[in-house]
Design a protein around this motif. Structure first.
Motif, PDB file in Angstrom:
ATOM      1  N   UNK A 103       0.807  -1.210   0.000  1.00  0.00           N
ATOM      2  CA  UNK A 103       0.000   0.000   0.000  1.00  0.00           C
ATOM      3  C   UNK A 103       0.839   1.257   0.000  1.00  0.00           C
ATOM      4  N   UNK A 104       1.944   1.244   0.788  1.00  0.00           N
ATOM      5  CA  UNK A 104       2.836   2.410   0.799  1.00  0.00           C
ATOM      6  C   UNK A 104       3.495   2.610  -0.552  1.00  0.00           C
ATOM      7  N   UNK A 105       3.978   1.501  -1.162  1.00  0.00           N
ATOM      8  CA  UNK A 105       4.583   1.619  -2.498  1.00  0.00           C
ATOM      9  C   UNK A 105       3.577   2.128  -3.520  1.00  0.00           C
ATOM     10  N   UNK A 106       2.357   1.610  -3.462  1.00  0.00           N
ATOM     11  CA  UNK A 106       1.331   2.083  -4.401  1.00  0.00           C
ATOM     12  C   UNK A 106       1.059   3.573  -4.211  1.00  0.00           C
ATOM     13  N   UNK A 107       1.033   4.012  -2.924  1.00  0.00           N
ATOM     14  CA  UNK A 107       0.789   5.430  -2.680  1.00  0.00           C
ATOM     15  C   UNK A 107       1.951   6.286  -3.161  1.00  0.00           C
ATOM     16  N   UNK A 108       3.192   5.807  -2.902  1.00  0.00           N
ATOM     17  CA  UNK A 108       4.343   6.594  -3.320  1.00  0.00           C
ATOM     18  C   UNK A 108       4.537   6.599  -4.831  1.00  0.00           C
ATOM     19  N   UNK A 109       4.259   5.469  -5.478  1.00  0.00           N
ATOM     20  CA  UNK A 109       4.526   5.363  -6.912  1.00  0.00           C
ATOM     21  C   UNK A 109       3.422   5.983  -7.747  1.00  0.00           C
ATOM     22  N   UNK A 110       2.163   5.821  -7.341  1.00  0.00           N
ATOM     23  CA  UNK A 110       1.052   6.269  -8.187  1.00  0.00           C
ATOM     24  C   UNK A 110       0.265   7.427  -7.581  1.00  0.00           C
ATOM     25  N   UNK A 111      -0.183   7.261  -6.334  1.00  0.00           N
ATOM     26  CA  UNK A 111      -1.111   8.254  -5.790  1.00  0.00           C
ATOM     27  C   UNK A 111      -0.437   9.588  -5.537  1.00  0.00           C
ATOM     28  N   UNK A 154       2.486  10.909  -6.815  1.00  0.00           N
ATOM     29  CA  UNK A 154       2.802  11.642  -8.056  1.00  0.00           C
ATOM     30  C   UNK A 154       1.559  12.164  -8.769  1.00  0.00           C
ATOM     31  N   UNK A 155       0.492  11.336  -8.809  1.00  0.00           N
ATOM     32  CA  UNK A 155      -0.731  11.817  -9.463  1.00  0.00           C
ATOM     33  C   UNK A 155      -1.317  13.011  -8.720  1.00  0.00           C
ATOM     34  N   UNK A 156      -1.301  12.955  -7.372  1.00  0.00           N
ATOM     35  CA  UNK A 156      -1.813  14.090  -6.594  1.00  0.00           C
ATOM     36  C   UNK A 156      -0.954  15.334  -6.808  1.00  0.00           C
ATOM     37  N   UNK A 157       0.393  15.129  -6.836  1.00  0.00           N
ATOM     38  CA  UNK A 157       1.282  16.275  -7.058  1.00  0.00           C
ATOM     39  C   UNK A 157       1.061  16.869  -8.440  1.00  0.00           C
ATOM     40  N   UNK A 158       0.940  16.030  -9.484  1.00  0.00           N
ATOM     41  CA  UNK A 158       0.695  16.537 -10.845  1.00  0.00           C
ATOM     42  C   UNK A 158      -0.632  17.277 -10.918  1.00  0.00           C
ATOM     43  N   UNK A 159      -1.660  16.711 -10.260  1.00  0.00           N
ATOM     44  CA  UNK A 159      -2.962  17.377 -10.282  1.00  0.00           C
ATOM     45  C   UNK A 159      -2.916  18.722  -9.568  1.00  0.00           C
ATOM     46  N   UNK A 160      -2.256  18.726  -8.383  1.00  0.00           N
ATOM     47  CA  UNK A 160      -2.247  19.950  -7.595  1.00  0.00           C
ATOM     48  C   UNK A 160      -1.286  20.992  -8.163  1.00  0.00           C
ATOM     49  N   UNK A 161      -0.122  20.572  -8.707  1.00  0.00           N
ATOM     50  CA  UNK A 161       0.906  21.511  -9.123  1.00  0.00           C
ATOM     51  C   UNK A 161       0.782  21.898 -10.587  1.00  0.00           C
ATOM     52  N   UNK A 162       0.322  20.977 -11.436  1.00  0.00           N
ATOM     53  CA  UNK A 162       0.320  21.240 -12.883  1.00  0.00           C
ATOM     54  C   UNK A 162      -1.094  21.428 -13.422  1.00  0.00           C
ATOM     55  N   UNK A 163      -1.935  20.433 -13.196  1.00  0.00           N
ATOM     56  CA  UNK A 163      -3.240  20.462 -13.851  1.00  0.00           C
ATOM     57  C   UNK A 163      -4.139  21.550 -13.293  1.00  0.00           C
ATOM     58  N   UNK A 164      -4.109  21.773 -11.972  1.00  0.00           N
ATOM     59  CA  UNK A 164      -4.983  22.802 -11.401  1.00  0.00           C
ATOM     60  C   UNK A 164      -4.610  24.205 -11.889  1.00  0.00           C
ATOM     61  N   UNK A 165      -3.313  24.644 -11.850  1.00  0.00           N
ATOM     62  CA  UNK A 165      -3.005  25.971 -12.426  1.00  0.00           C
ATOM     63  C   UNK A 165      -3.310  26.057 -13.911  1.00  0.00           C
ATOM     64  N   UNK A 166      -2.987  25.000 -14.668  1.00  0.00           N
ATOM     65  CA  UNK A 166      -3.289  25.032 -16.106  1.00  0.00           C
ATOM     66  C   UNK A 166      -4.793  25.145 -16.326  1.00  0.00           C
ATOM     67  N   UNK A 167      -5.570  24.410 -15.527  1.00  0.00           N
ATOM     68  CA  UNK A 167      -7.018  24.512 -15.655  1.00  0.00           C
ATOM     69  C   UNK A 167      -7.523  25.905 -15.333  1.00  0.00           C
ATOM     70  N   UNK A 168      -6.960  26.528 -14.288  1.00  0.00           N
ATOM     71  CA  UNK A 168      -7.366  27.895 -13.968  1.00  0.00           C
ATOM     72  C   UNK A 168      -7.012  28.863 -15.097  1.00  0.00           C
ATOM     73  N   UNK A 169      -5.800  28.705 -15.662  1.00  0.00           N
ATOM     74  CA  UNK A 169      -5.395  29.579 -16.791  1.00  0.00           C
ATOM     75  C   UNK A 169      -6.306  29.368 -17.983  1.00  0.00           C
ATOM     76  N   UNK A 170      -6.582  28.117 -18.316  1.00  0.00           N
ATOM     77  CA  UNK A 170      -7.470  27.845 -19.454  1.00  0.00           C
ATOM     78  C   UNK A 170      -8.866  28.391 -19.192  1.00  0.00           C
TER      79      UNK A 170
END
Length: 287
Positions: free
Chosen positions: A199-207, A209-225
């Motif tokens: 569970x820890x590996x799954x969280x570190x490998x997938x959840x 990074x996906x949360x960081x990409x969503x919070x750091x990249x996709x959310x600002x890009x979505x706001x700009x768009x």
């Protein structure tokens, strides 16, 4: 003046009481049995945990509703096929038959039995005594025959052969059972640790990074768009719609003015007398 040591009471638990010393045979059997059992039980426990999770899911959402429905159907069927016929049989057949048999016993058989006892009492006593004497002799003979032929050989067999083998087997079975219990618990701890690691590996490998990409990249890009593209596009679309509706109204008004200039105003329909009363207190079809 010396204080006597307190004796252990019956309420003390078994683990608090002193245990008898164990022999070399017990220690020699315990360690290899526990090692082998742990190696055998570990994959079984992992498989068991997985199957238990699947079984709980299937039971909760699939099998339990089906079993409840089947139980209700079987209950109704048994009530219709067994309870109702048996109730009718007891009420209309067995109860009257029982009353008739009780009347027969009380009114016919009991008086006949009392009469026979009064007439045959001395003969019956003599016969009973003879039968008791013969039965006593046969019982004594059978007792000694069975003791010599069965009991004594069975006691010798149990004392010299079966009892030692049973003690060894009891030690082996007890140690195997304890080893199975320890191995099962250890395998459970290991399975839970493996689950937590996965569970820890799954969280570190997938959840994460996906949360960081969503919070750091996709959310600002979505706001700009949204602010630079979607919102201006929606405002432009609403402005175009309003302009199109205004142009349509202007075109319809110009067409109506042109028709009125060329052909004149349309004639109003003549009023038709519907022969309705016009009094104050009367109702018309328009009301």
């Amino acid at each position: 003046m010396q204080k006597r040591p307190e004796r252990p009471t019956q309420s003390q638990p078994s683990w608090a009481q002193p245990q008898p010393p164990e022999g070399c045979l017990v220690v020699a059997i315990r360690i290899p049995v526990r090692i082998v059992v742990f190696l055998v039980v570990l994959p079984v426990r992992l498989l068991w945990d997985a199957l238990a999770a699947v079984a709980r899911f299937l039971w909760q959402y699939v099998l339990a509703p089906i079993c409840r429905a089947i139980g209700r159907a079987v209950g109704l069927l048994l009530h219709a096929l067994l309870v109702v016929p048996l109730t009718w049989l007891h009420r209309h057949l067995l109860t009257p038959l029982g009353h008739a048999l009780r009347w027969l016993y009380a009114r016919v058989l009991t008086p006949i039995g009392h009469a026979l006892v009064r007439l045959l009492t001395p003969v019956v006593a003599a016969v009973v005594k003879a039968v008791a004497w013969v039965a006593g002799g046969l019982a004594v003979g059978l007792y000694w025959t069975a003791r010599v032929l069965l009991v004594l050989p069975a006691l010798a067999l149990w004392r010299w052969i079966l009892a030692p083998v049973a003690r060894v087997l009891a030690i082996v079975l007890r140690e195997t059972g304890e080893a199975l219990g320890h191995a099962w618990r250890a395998a459970g701890y290991l399975a839970r640790a493996v689950g937590r690691v996965l569970g820890t590996l799954f969280r570190w490998i997938l959840l994460e990074p996906a949360r960081w990409v969503y919070r750091t990249v996709l959310t600002p890009v979505g706001h700009v768009v949204r602010d630079l593209v979607l919102r201006p596009a929606a405002q432009a679309a609403r402005a175009v719609g309003r302009a199109a509706r205004a142009i349509g109204r202007a075109v319809r008004q110009a067409r109506a003015d042109l028709r009125r200039a060329l052909f004149g105003a349309p004639a109003r329909p003549a009023s038709v007398d519907r022969r309705e009363p016009v009094g104050r207190d009367t109702r018309t079809l328009d009301e």
